[in-house]
Motif scaffolding. Structure first.
Motif, PDB file in Angstrom:
ATOM      1  N   VAL A   8      40.011  59.495  44.543  1.00 26.84           N
ATOM      2  CA  VAL A   8      39.561  58.207  44.016  1.00 26.84           C
ATOM      3  C   VAL A   8      39.422  57.255  45.196  1.00 26.84           C
ATOM      4  CG1 VAL A   8      40.251  56.219  42.612  1.00 26.84           C
ATOM      5  CG2 VAL A   8      40.582  58.538  41.744  1.00 26.84           C
ATOM      6  N   THR A   9      38.256  56.620  45.318  1.00 24.06           N
ATOM      7  CA  THR A   9      38.029  55.700  46.436  1.00 24.06           C
ATOM      8  C   THR A   9      38.019  54.237  46.006  1.00 24.06           C
ATOM      9  OG1 THR A   9      35.638  55.910  46.202  1.00 24.06           O
ATOM     10  CG2 THR A   9      36.724  57.416  47.736  1.00 24.06           C
ATOM     11  N   ALA A  10      37.992  53.986  44.710  1.00 27.49           N
ATOM     12  CA  ALA A  10      38.050  52.611  44.200  1.00 27.49           C
ATOM     13  C   ALA A  10      38.664  52.643  42.810  1.00 27.49           C
ATOM     14  CB  ALA A  10      36.652  52.003  44.140  1.00 27.49           C
ATOM     15  N   ASP A  11      39.408  51.606  42.490  1.00 31.67           N
ATOM     16  CA  ASP A  11      39.966  51.491  41.143  1.00 31.67           C
ATOM     17  C   ASP A  11      40.244  50.030  40.829  1.00 31.67           C
ATOM     18  OD1 ASP A  11      42.663  50.743  42.017  1.00 31.67           O
ATOM     19  OD2 ASP A  11      42.908  52.835  42.557  1.00 31.67           O
ATOM     20  N   THR A  12      40.316  49.748  39.562  1.00 30.50           N
ATOM     21  CA  THR A  12      40.666  48.412  39.098  1.00 30.50           C
ATOM     22  C   THR A  12      40.966  48.486  37.607  1.00 30.50           C
ATOM     23  OG1 THR A  12      40.051  46.056  39.146  1.00 30.50           O
ATOM     24  CG2 THR A  12      38.326  47.613  38.497  1.00 30.50           C
ATOM     25  N   PHE A  13      41.341  47.378  37.023  1.00 29.58           N
ATOM     26  CA  PHE A  13      41.455  47.296  35.569  1.00 29.58           C
ATOM     27  C   PHE A  13      40.992  45.920  35.132  1.00 29.58           C
ATOM     28  CE2 PHE A  13      45.620  45.888  37.052  1.00 29.58           C
ATOM     29  CZ  PHE A  13      45.954  44.834  36.213  1.00 29.58           C
ATOM     30  N   THR A  14      40.670  45.805  33.847  1.00 36.95           N
ATOM     31  CA  THR A  14      40.254  44.527  33.287  1.00 36.95           C
ATOM     32  C   THR A  14      41.224  44.148  32.179  1.00 36.95           C
ATOM     33  OG1 THR A  14      38.774  45.608  31.700  1.00 36.95           O
ATOM     34  CG2 THR A  14      37.818  44.941  33.815  1.00 36.95           C
ATOM     35  N   SER A  15      41.323  42.871  31.910  1.00 37.26           N
ATOM     36  CA  SER A  15      42.277  42.370  30.923  1.00 37.26           C
ATOM     37  C   SER A  15      41.582  41.407  29.963  1.00 37.26           C
ATOM     38  CB  SER A  15      43.420  41.642  31.646  1.00 37.26           C
ATOM     39  OG  SER A  15      44.229  40.922  30.743  1.00 37.26           O
ATOM     40  N   SER A  16      41.744  41.650  28.668  1.00 39.03           N
ATOM     41  CA  SER A  16      41.099  40.782  27.677  1.00 39.03           C
ATOM     42  C   SER A  16      41.725  39.388  27.634  1.00 39.03           C
ATOM     43  CB  SER A  16      41.149  41.418  26.291  1.00 39.03           C
ATOM     44  OG  SER A  16      42.486  41.539  25.838  1.00 39.03           O
ATOM     45  N   SER A  17      42.967  39.249  28.076  1.00 42.77           N
ATOM     46  CA  SER A  17      43.603  37.932  28.070  1.00 42.77           C
ATOM     47  C   SER A  17      43.387  37.175  29.386  1.00 42.77           C
ATOM     48  CB  SER A  17      45.104  38.050  27.787  1.00 42.77           C
ATOM     49  OG  SER A  17      45.752  38.692  28.857  1.00 42.77           O
ATOM     50  N   ARG A  18      42.908  37.867  30.404  1.00 41.32           N
ATOM     51  CA  ARG A  18      42.609  37.246  31.709  1.00 41.32           C
ATOM     52  C   ARG A  18      41.170  37.627  32.058  1.00 41.32           C
ATOM     53  NH1 ARG A  18      47.889  39.069  34.939  1.00 41.32           N
ATOM     54  NH2 ARG A  18      46.988  37.856  36.620  1.00 41.32           N
ATOM     55  N   ARG A  19      40.247  37.184  31.220  1.00 41.42           N
ATOM     56  CA  ARG A  19      38.867  37.663  31.174  1.00 41.42           C
ATOM     57  C   ARG A  19      38.087  37.547  32.476  1.00 41.42           C
ATOM     58  NH1 ARG A  19      37.031  38.419  26.156  1.00 41.42           N
ATOM     59  NH2 ARG A  19      34.927  37.744  26.610  1.00 41.42           N
ATOM     60  N   GLY A  20      38.315  36.546  33.273  1.00 42.04           N
ATOM     61  CA  GLY A  20      37.541  36.347  34.499  1.00 42.04           C
ATOM     62  C   GLY A  20      38.194  36.890  35.750  1.00 42.04           C
ATOM     63  N   GLU A  21      39.382  37.459  35.644  1.00 39.16           N
ATOM     64  CA  GLU A  21      40.119  37.907  36.835  1.00 39.16           C
ATOM     65  C   GLU A  21      39.761  39.332  37.237  1.00 39.16           C
ATOM     66  OE1 GLU A  21      44.317  36.963  37.227  1.00 39.16           O
ATOM     67  OE2 GLU A  21      44.117  35.652  35.480  1.00 39.16           O
ATOM     68  N   ASN A  22      39.861  39.600  38.545  1.00 41.28           N
ATOM     69  CA  ASN A  22      39.658  40.933  39.103  1.00 41.28           C
ATOM     70  C   ASN A  22      40.990  41.412  39.668  1.00 41.28           C
ATOM     71  OD1 ASN A  22      39.137  42.527  41.847  1.00 41.28           O
ATOM     72  ND2 ASN A  22      37.599  43.073  40.325  1.00 41.28           N
ATOM     73  N   PHE A  23      41.305  42.695  39.452  1.00 43.52           N
ATOM     74  CA  PHE A  23      42.598  43.252  39.854  1.00 43.52           C
ATOM     75  C   PHE A  23      42.462  44.384  40.866  1.00 43.52           C
ATOM     76  CE2 PHE A  23      42.869  41.556  35.542  1.00 43.52           C
ATOM     77  CZ  PHE A  23      43.918  40.659  35.673  1.00 43.52           C
ATOM     78  N   SER A  24      41.323  44.493  41.541  1.00 46.05           N
ATOM     79  CA  SER A  24      41.078  45.621  42.443  1.00 46.05           C
ATOM     80  C   SER A  24      41.968  45.611  43.687  1.00 46.05           C
ATOM     81  CB  SER A  24      39.611  45.673  42.863  1.00 46.05           C
ATOM     82  OG  SER A  24      39.265  44.515  43.606  1.00 46.05           O
ATOM     83  N   SER A  25      42.567  44.481  44.025  1.00 47.28           N
ATOM     84  CA  SER A  25      43.421  44.437  45.217  1.00 47.28           C
ATOM     85  C   SER A  25      44.846  44.919  44.948  1.00 47.28           C
ATOM     86  CB  SER A  25      43.471  43.010  45.782  1.00 47.28           C
ATOM     87  OG  SER A  25      44.079  42.145  44.840  1.00 47.28           O
ATOM     88  N   LEU A  26      45.182  45.164  43.689  1.00 52.28           N
ATOM     89  CA  LEU A  26      46.528  45.640  43.361  1.00 52.28           C
ATOM     90  C   LEU A  26      46.672  47.122  43.691  1.00 52.28           C
ATOM     91  CD1 LEU A  26      47.017  43.826  39.934  1.00 52.28           C
ATOM     92  CD2 LEU A  26      47.864  43.140  42.181  1.00 52.28           C
ATOM     93  N   SER A  27      47.891  47.581  43.867  1.00 50.05           N
ATOM     94  CA  SER A  27      48.153  48.986  44.223  1.00 50.05           C
ATOM     95  C   SER A  27      48.378  49.860  42.991  1.00 50.05           C
ATOM     96  CB  SER A  27      49.370  49.072  45.146  1.00 50.05           C
ATOM     97  OG  SER A  27      50.517  48.582  44.473  1.00 50.05           O
ATOM     98  N   TYR A  28      48.098  49.343  41.805  1.00 54.73           N
ATOM     99  CA  TYR A  28      48.281  50.088  40.563  1.00 54.73           C
ATOM    100  C   TYR A  28      47.178  49.701  39.586  1.00 54.73           C
ATOM    101  CZ  TYR A  28      50.240  45.589  39.257  1.00 54.73           C
ATOM    102  OH  TYR A  28      50.408  44.261  39.033  1.00 54.73           O
ATOM    103  N   VAL A  29      47.041  50.488  38.531  1.00 53.85           N
ATOM    104  CA  VAL A  29      46.080  50.206  37.464  1.00 53.85           C
ATOM    105  C   VAL A  29      46.850  50.163  36.154  1.00 53.85           C
ATOM    106  CG1 VAL A  29      44.095  51.099  36.175  1.00 53.85           C
ATOM    107  CG2 VAL A  29      44.153  51.287  38.675  1.00 53.85           C
TER     108      VAL A  29
END
Length: 108
Positions: A8-29
């Motif tokens: 895996v070379t890229a990963d992220t997750f999305t959150s319905s309660s934090r609709r505009g935020e990006n989480f790709s810099s975190l070390s977990y999904v």
């Protein structure tokens, strides 16, 4: 048949309660579903260029590890994306469309 492991070379997750935020810099999904928040995980593993043309992928494995300390059974679904995604900018409001069959696994 040639077996290839593709990381895996890229990963992220999305959150319905934090609709505009990006989480790709975190070390977990995080992946979850509740009445107050749903989180979708996204993983990208590119097909190596040397096998991209003319090759047929006959199977694939996605290995995930759960760090939740719970005895509740969970169902996880994996789907393909209909377009190339920008993982560093993806948020709930910009999630790409999904396509193809769904692979489902229930763990207990």
């Amino acid at each position: 048949m040639t077996v290839r492991t593709v990381p895996v070379t890229a990963d992220t997750f999305t959150s319905s309660s934090r609709r505009g935020e990006n989480f790709s810099s975190l070390s977990y999904v995080e992946v979850s579903a509740s009445s107050s928040d749903t989180r979708h995980g996204y993983f990208f593993a590119p097909i190596p260029r040397e096998i991209e043309r003319g090759a047929t992928v006959v199977s694939g494995k996605l290995r995930l590890v759960s760090y939740a300390a719970t005895a509740v059974s969970r169902t996880i679904s994996a789907r393909g994306l209909a377009s190339v995604a920008s993982y560093s900018r993806m948020s709930w409001v910009s999630q790409p469309a999904i396509t193809g069959p769904t692979a489902t696994l229930t763990s207990s």
